[in-house]
Design a protein around this motif. Sequence first.
Motif, mmCIF file in Angstrom:
data_model
loop_
_atom_site.group_PDB
_atom_site.id
_atom_site.type_symbol
_atom_site.label_atom_id
_atom_site.label_comp_id
_atom_site.label_asym_id
_atom_site.label_seq_id
_atom_site.Cartn_x
_atom_site.Cartn_y
_atom_site.Cartn_z
ATOM 1 N N PHE A 199 35.199 90.528 46.072
ATOM 2 C CA PHE A 199 36.275 91.286 46.702
ATOM 3 C C PHE A 199 37.594 91.058 45.964
ATOM 4 C CE2 PHE A 199 33.243 91.141 50.209
ATOM 5 C CZ PHE A 199 33.329 92.440 50.695
ATOM 6 N N ILE A 200 37.758 89.838 45.418
ATOM 7 C CA ILE A 200 39.039 89.455 44.827
ATOM 8 C C ILE A 200 38.793 88.692 43.518
ATOM 9 C CG2 ILE A 200 41.170 88.096 45.187
ATOM 10 C CD1 ILE A 200 40.973 90.484 47.072
ATOM 11 N N THR A 201 39.696 88.896 42.554
ATOM 12 C CA THR A 201 39.637 88.173 41.285
ATOM 13 C C THR A 201 40.485 86.912 41.360
ATOM 14 O OG1 THR A 201 39.416 90.270 40.078
ATOM 15 C CG2 THR A 201 40.089 88.335 38.801
ATOM 16 N N GLY A 202 39.895 85.771 41.001
ATOM 17 C CA GLY A 202 40.665 84.545 40.823
ATOM 18 C C GLY A 202 41.173 84.492 39.393
ATOM 19 N N GLY A 203 42.330 83.879 39.194
ATOM 20 C CA GLY A 203 42.926 83.843 37.867
ATOM 21 C C GLY A 203 43.755 85.095 37.620
ATOM 22 N N GLU A 255 42.016 81.546 33.397
ATOM 23 C CA GLU A 255 40.587 81.886 33.466
ATOM 24 C C GLU A 255 40.267 82.720 34.701
ATOM 25 O OE1 GLU A 255 36.206 79.719 33.457
ATOM 26 O OE2 GLU A 255 38.015 78.493 33.390
ATOM 27 N N LEU A 256 39.521 83.795 34.495
ATOM 28 C CA LEU A 256 39.153 84.694 35.594
ATOM 29 C C LEU A 256 37.831 84.251 36.209
ATOM 30 C CD1 LEU A 256 39.904 88.112 33.810
ATOM 31 C CD2 LEU A 256 41.456 86.731 35.214
ATOM 32 N N TYR A 257 37.734 84.345 37.525
ATOM 33 C CA TYR A 257 36.480 83.994 38.204
ATOM 34 C C TYR A 257 36.404 84.748 39.536
ATOM 35 C CZ TYR A 257 39.682 80.822 40.658
ATOM 36 O OH TYR A 257 40.741 80.311 41.369
#
Length: 422
Positions: A358-362, A189-191
């Motif tokens: 700034f940054i994508t999680g996942g 999952e992206l967050y």
Amino acid sequence: MTYDVVVIGGGPSGLMAAITAGQSGANTLLIEKGKKLGRKLAISGGGRCNVTNVLPDKELIEHIPGNGKFLYSAFSHFNNYSIIDYFESLGVELKEEDKGRMFPVNDKAMTVVNKLVELLDVYQIDTSLQTKVDAIHYGDTHHTIILENGNKIDTTSVVIAVGGKSVPHTGSEGQGYAWAKKAGHTITELYPTEVPMTSNAPFIKAQTLQGISLRDVAITALKPNGKPIKTHRWDVLFTHEGISGPAALRLSQYVVKALKRHNVDEITVSIDCFPDINEDQLVQQLLDASKEVPNKSIKHAWKPFMQERVLTFLLEQADLDEYTTYHHLEKKKVLQLAYLMKHFSFAVNGTLSIEKAFITGGGVSLKEIVPNQMASKIMDRLFFCGEILDIHGYTGGFNITAAFSTGHVAGMNAAYIALENR
């Protein structure tokens, strides 16, 4: 056209992957859909390029809360000290600033970008700018890159280095996830991470403290039951929508996860403006400061403690008249003010969008990646590096360190496998 290695994406990880592949002897092509290479590098660190961080490996990993332990293998090949040696050997002098952050001595990100671009020529790496990849067809002996204009490029190894979904104007629009899925990979999952938080608190809506930065404070996210989730110490900036600044950015991912985990609309954050002393000590300092100038207002006496607008706001919250002097000061109200200074609490209801993070999680699941090669466990001769992977760190040089490290390892192994299959 046929290549040993094709790297898709000209950000920090892609540049490093292409250079390393070329340096290893592979006939290499770097494809970038934008007009320029290294666009995210060029804007990093406020345009100064925070190339890495000098913290030792263990602490470095702790500052990459998104699966940092996965990087131990990559760091054993190419870590933060390797990055420093790498750039200094190229004539890019670096300097250390607070919290271990490393910048070019001249404070110009383009010095770093230009040096990497120069290396593409040194190792005779072909580049194709303003070139969009439409699809990748995976084969048993080679992979075929299908460009948007219909052209096809055959290659032995593919390195996908197109980033996540954050800062899309640098080219990271999430297109790589489809190519990873086609190869059989799972996308977690992206967050958004490292992203400003939003709040409906009345003082935020009224923009009472907009533009004010609280220096070296501790900010904590709290569970609905009041127990702490995570604390970060650094600067916090009040914005017209909520809060930003490095401490708030670092906390944001924990807020995103807590809102979802607890299925709530808001999470309380609490700022300790004086993290080095306790409330009793703060009360005493306030009383002493007022006592030194007993005929002057408390606002005047306490001005050195914090920015005037914040002090005025907290005085109002504590029901303290700013014109009160020491002679008429009620200690219980000083106790209340000290409490507010140590527990400046309000609700946040989320963050800005993943595109503004700034940054994508996942990202590509690390269970499907060989850690010392950055190779796919599912598809032969497919490699991933940088932000497309399910890895994320705090700001402060940690994400770029992960990008350079994974890029180096991916490029080296992509070249090795390709040359072996010639």
